[in-house]
Motif scaffolding. Structure first.
Motif, PDB file in Angstrom:
ATOM      1  N   LYS A 192      34.765   7.257   7.680  1.00  0.00           N
ATOM      2  CA  LYS A 192      33.976   6.213   7.018  1.00  0.00           C
ATOM      3  C   LYS A 192      34.123   6.296   5.501  1.00  0.00           C
ATOM      4  CE  LYS A 192      29.904   5.018   8.616  1.00  0.00           C
ATOM      5  NZ  LYS A 192      28.536   5.066   9.174  1.00  0.00           N
ATOM      6  N   ASN A 193      34.103   7.506   4.964  1.00  0.00           N
ATOM      7  CA  ASN A 193      34.273   7.667   3.518  1.00  0.00           C
ATOM      8  C   ASN A 193      35.648   7.180   3.075  1.00  0.00           C
ATOM      9  OD1 ASN A 193      31.725   8.723   3.058  1.00  0.00           O
ATOM     10  ND2 ASN A 193      32.385  10.832   3.276  1.00  0.00           N
ATOM     11  N   ASN A 194      36.677   7.504   3.846  1.00  0.00           N
ATOM     12  CA  ASN A 194      38.031   7.051   3.511  1.00  0.00           C
ATOM     13  C   ASN A 194      38.142   5.532   3.569  1.00  0.00           C
ATOM     14  OD1 ASN A 194      38.866   9.685   3.143  1.00  0.00           O
ATOM     15  ND2 ASN A 194      39.865   9.851   5.133  1.00  0.00           N
ATOM     16  N   ILE A 195      37.557   4.931   4.588  1.00  0.00           N
ATOM     17  CA  ILE A 195      37.583   3.468   4.712  1.00  0.00           C
ATOM     18  C   ILE A 195      36.848   2.822   3.547  1.00  0.00           C
ATOM     19  CG2 ILE A 195      36.721   1.513   6.073  1.00  0.00           C
ATOM     20  CD1 ILE A 195      37.302   3.217   8.592  1.00  0.00           C
ATOM     21  N   ASN A 196      35.677   3.346   3.216  1.00  0.00           N
ATOM     22  CA  ASN A 196      34.907   2.775   2.109  1.00  0.00           C
ATOM     23  C   ASN A 196      35.647   2.925   0.780  1.00  0.00           C
ATOM     24  OD1 ASN A 196      32.744   1.830   3.633  1.00  0.00           O
ATOM     25  ND2 ASN A 196      31.727   3.802   3.589  1.00  0.00           N
ATOM     26  N   PHE A 197      36.295   4.068   0.584  1.00  0.00           N
ATOM     27  CA  PHE A 197      37.082   4.291  -0.634  1.00  0.00           C
ATOM     28  C   PHE A 197      38.221   3.275  -0.721  1.00  0.00           C
ATOM     29  CE2 PHE A 197      40.581   6.368  -2.906  1.00  0.00           C
ATOM     30  CZ  PHE A 197      39.952   6.652  -4.114  1.00  0.00           C
ATOM     31  N   ALA A 198      38.935   3.092   0.389  1.00  0.00           N
ATOM     32  CA  ALA A 198      40.044   2.134   0.414  1.00  0.00           C
ATOM     33  C   ALA A 198      39.537   0.712   0.182  1.00  0.00           C
ATOM     34  CB  ALA A 198      40.790   2.227   1.743  1.00  0.00           C
ATOM     35  N   PHE A 199      38.424   0.371   0.804  1.00  0.00           N
ATOM     36  CA  PHE A 199      37.851  -0.963   0.647  1.00  0.00           C
ATOM     37  C   PHE A 199      37.465  -1.207  -0.812  1.00  0.00           C
ATOM     38  CE2 PHE A 199      34.439  -4.131   0.973  1.00  0.00           C
ATOM     39  CZ  PHE A 199      35.107  -5.114   1.673  1.00  0.00           C
ATOM     40  N   ASP A 200      36.839  -0.226  -1.436  1.00  0.00           N
ATOM     41  CA  ASP A 200      36.462  -0.361  -2.845  1.00  0.00           C
ATOM     42  C   ASP A 200      37.690  -0.543  -3.731  1.00  0.00           C
ATOM     43  OD1 ASP A 200      33.798  -0.123  -2.163  1.00  0.00           O
ATOM     44  OD2 ASP A 200      33.663   2.002  -2.737  1.00  0.00           O
TER      45      ASP A 200
ATOM     46  N   LEU B 289      37.160  -3.799   7.082  1.00  0.00           N
ATOM     47  CA  LEU B 289      35.813  -4.152   7.504  1.00  0.00           C
ATOM     48  C   LEU B 289      35.680  -4.069   9.026  1.00  0.00           C
ATOM     49  CD1 LEU B 289      33.073  -5.025   6.482  1.00  0.00           C
ATOM     50  CD2 LEU B 289      33.830  -7.396   6.650  1.00  0.00           C
ATOM     51  N   GLU B 290      36.690  -4.529   9.733  1.00  0.00           N
ATOM     52  CA  GLU B 290      36.712  -4.409  11.191  1.00  0.00           C
ATOM     53  C   GLU B 290      36.666  -2.932  11.602  1.00  0.00           C
ATOM     54  OE1 GLU B 290      40.033  -5.159  14.573  1.00  0.00           O
ATOM     55  OE2 GLU B 290      39.691  -6.836  13.196  1.00  0.00           O
ATOM     56  N   SER B 291      37.376  -2.097  10.884  1.00  0.00           N
ATOM     57  CA  SER B 291      37.387  -0.662  11.173  1.00  0.00           C
ATOM     58  C   SER B 291      36.016  -0.038  10.934  1.00  0.00           C
ATOM     59  CB  SER B 291      38.439   0.045  10.315  1.00  0.00           C
ATOM     60  OG  SER B 291      39.723  -0.396  10.661  1.00  0.00           O
ATOM     61  N   VAL B 292      35.310  -0.499   9.911  1.00  0.00           N
ATOM     62  CA  VAL B 292      33.950  -0.002   9.655  1.00  0.00           C
ATOM     63  C   VAL B 292      33.052  -0.314  10.846  1.00  0.00           C
ATOM     64  CG1 VAL B 292      31.881  -0.348   8.240  1.00  0.00           C
ATOM     65  CG2 VAL B 292      34.102  -0.083   7.142  1.00  0.00           C
ATOM     66  N   TYR B 293      33.142  -1.526  11.374  1.00  0.00           N
ATOM     67  CA  TYR B 293      32.322  -1.895  12.532  1.00  0.00           C
ATOM     68  C   TYR B 293      32.679  -1.040  13.749  1.00  0.00           C
ATOM     69  CZ  TYR B 293      31.091  -6.060   9.826  1.00  0.00           C
ATOM     70  OH  TYR B 293      30.643  -6.915   8.851  1.00  0.00           O
TER      71      TYR B 293
END
Length: 67
Positions: free
Chosen positions: A46-54, A19-23
């Motif tokens: 961003k897509n990779n971060i969102n995929f990992a977060f999900d 989440l910090e990385s998204v910001y």
């Protein structure tokens, strides 16, 4: 970071970092709006971060079911 043995705590820590990385990537995106190459790279990150977060959220849900 101290090693955590609790899976719930590990996934929470990973989620917090993502989440910090998204910001941070959102702020970087604002600084590089005019460069299409940077925009493409940021979009992929961003897509990779969102995929990992999900995926982490799915793991957390499975962990709580087992608890």
């Amino acid at each position: 970071m101290e090693k955590e043995s609790n899976l719930a705590e590990l996934t929470k820590y990973a989620s917090d970092k993502l989440l910090e990385s998204v910001y941070l990537i959102d702020a970087l995106e604002e600084l590089t709006d005019i460069d299409p190459k940077c925009g493409t790279i940021i979009s992929i990150i961003k897509n990779n971060i969102n995929f990992a977060f999900d995926n982490i959220e799915q793991c957390r849900n499975k962990i709580y079911i087992l608890d």
